[in-house]
Scaffold this motif. Structure first.
Motif, short mmCIF file in Angstrom:
data_model
loop_
_atom_site.label_atom_id
_atom_site.label_comp_id
_atom_site.label_asym_id
_atom_site.label_seq_id
_atom_site.Cartn_x
_atom_site.Cartn_y
_atom_site.Cartn_z
N MET A 1 50.20 89.29 53.32
CA MET A 1 49.17 88.34 53.73
C MET A 1 48.22 88.04 52.57
N ILE A 2 47.64 86.83 52.60
CA ILE A 2 46.71 86.43 51.56
C ILE A 2 45.34 87.02 51.89
N LYS A 3 44.81 87.83 50.97
CA LYS A 3 43.52 88.48 51.20
C LYS A 3 42.38 87.60 50.72
N SER A 25 42.26 82.31 59.58
CA SER A 25 42.84 83.38 60.41
C SER A 25 43.83 82.85 61.44
N THR A 29 49.23 80.64 63.58
CA THR A 29 49.18 81.20 64.93
C THR A 29 48.77 80.18 65.99
N GLU A 40 52.65 83.93 63.43
CA GLU A 40 52.70 84.69 62.18
C GLU A 40 51.42 84.47 61.39
N PRO A 41 50.44 85.37 61.51
CA PRO A 41 49.21 85.23 60.72
C PRO A 41 49.52 85.23 59.23
N LYS A 42 48.81 84.38 58.50
CA LYS A 42 49.08 84.24 57.07
C LYS A 42 47.96 84.80 56.19
N PHE A 43 46.74 84.82 56.71
CA PHE A 43 45.58 85.22 55.90
C PHE A 43 44.86 86.42 56.52
N ASP A 44 44.41 87.32 55.66
CA ASP A 44 43.53 88.42 56.03
C ASP A 44 42.15 88.04 55.51
N TYR A 183 48.73 78.10 49.52
CA TYR A 183 49.33 79.43 49.64
C TYR A 183 50.51 79.48 50.62
N ILE A 184 50.53 78.58 51.57
CA ILE A 184 51.62 78.58 52.55
C ILE A 184 52.48 77.34 52.33
#
Length: 327
Positions: A1-3, A25, A29, A40-44, A183-184
């Protein structure tokens, strides 16, 4: 995941924090949920603050932080939200944020600001020689304080290497969508915009610009000229006549005016006329031809072309978006 870590401080704009958290966030989703697909969450995304304490945003909104600055660790993105209070006070009381920005830009971390958050980046020196944007109303002050920054306040988003800036107010969502695409992928960004019912067609701050703000200078004679033009913008006068009223040659007036404001007297006159025309378009039912004459022009076609060049919209389009009936 992208932080992603958002650097929290008191008197920030709450929406530039919570909005980014919500949008990033839910990337991967929200739309998937509506479409019946796997989520599928992509970012934290987390809010960090001094000592991990809650922050008190503008309008007395309190937001709890996820953790403290010392717990940031290795991340992909550091984001500075909008300053909602006094800019100078925010910079003076948050030297630790400036230090963090200096540290993380050396690590190669993506550094991002929203709106007046760009002042933090500039104060840290990481915008020197780079292209940047900020809220249009702070553009002149920003230029005066940070002359080494290539400020382009008409742009909604700027990217220069690892440093990104977004413009005024709600431009945080434009930046968040841009990050999702970066990023995605493009499809996820579009799906996120649809899920949140966001307009993806914005590219410029020009239509929001108050164009005659550049009075943050110390040349009192030039300020007097500006004030005269502000009052007599619709009149027909020559540059030589104007210069004579202030005991200068036309060449000296142009030089001093440009040194003080960054533009020529003619350009300033045009921007004042455009600003007044915008007000008439917003609040009156006068025709565009009538407004053209009221602000000192005769030819509607030439005025309309200049208006679109400076504002980014034609007079008709501007009225459709910002008139009282449109709101």
């Amino acid at each position: 995941m992208i932080k992603v870590r958002i650097l929290g401080f008191d008197y920030a704009f709450a929406t530039s924090i919570t909005g980014v958290i919500d949008l990033l966030s839910t990337a991967g989703t929200a739309w998937n949920y509506f479409a019946g697909k796997s989520m599928e969450p992509k970012f934290d995304v987390q809010l960090v603050s001094r000592g991990g304490r809650s922050i008190r945003c503008l309008n007395n909104i309190v937001i709890n932080a996820h953790c403290g600055f010392e717990q940031i660790g290795d991340v992909d993105v550091l984001l500075v939200p909008s300053i909602g209070g006094d800019v100078d006070k925010a910079l003076d009381t948050n030297s630790d944020i400036i230090a963090l920005l200096k540290e993380y830009v050396k690590r190669g971390t993506q550094i991002i600001s929203n709106c007046t958050g760009a002042f933090f980046l500039a104060e840290a020196g990481i915008l020197d020689g780079r292209k940047a944007t900020t809220h249009w109303a702070h553009a002149d002050r920003f230029r005066e304080r940070y002359p080494n920054v290539q400020l382009v306040p008409e742009q909604l988003i700027t990217t220069d290497g690892q440093v990104f800036c977004s413009g005024g107010g709600t431009a945080w969502f434009d930046m968040a969508l841009y990050l999702i695409e970066l990023y995605i992928d493009h499809e996820t960004a579009i799906e996120s915009a649809k899920a949140m019912v966001l307009d993806t067609g914005r590219h410029s701050q020009l239509s929001y610009f108050a164009t005659h703000q550049n009075k943050y200078h110390s040349d009192e004679t030039v300020k007097a000229v500006q004030e005269w033009v502000d009052e007599h913008y619709a009149e027909d006068f020559s540059l030589s006549w104007l210069a004579e009223q202030y005991a200068m040659s036309p060449r000296t007036l142009i030089r001093r005016f440009k040194t003080a404001t960054g533009e020529s007297p003619l350009a300033y006159l045009q921007t004042v006329r455009i600003e007044v025309a915008k007000k008439y378009l917003e609040i009156s039912a006068q025709t565009i031809a009538e407004i053209t004459q009221r602000v000192g022009y005769e030819d509607v076609s030439s005025f309309s072309k200049m208006f679109k060049r400076k504002v980014g919209l034609s007079p008709r389009e501007y009225r459709g978006r910002f008139s009282k009936s449109a709101i």
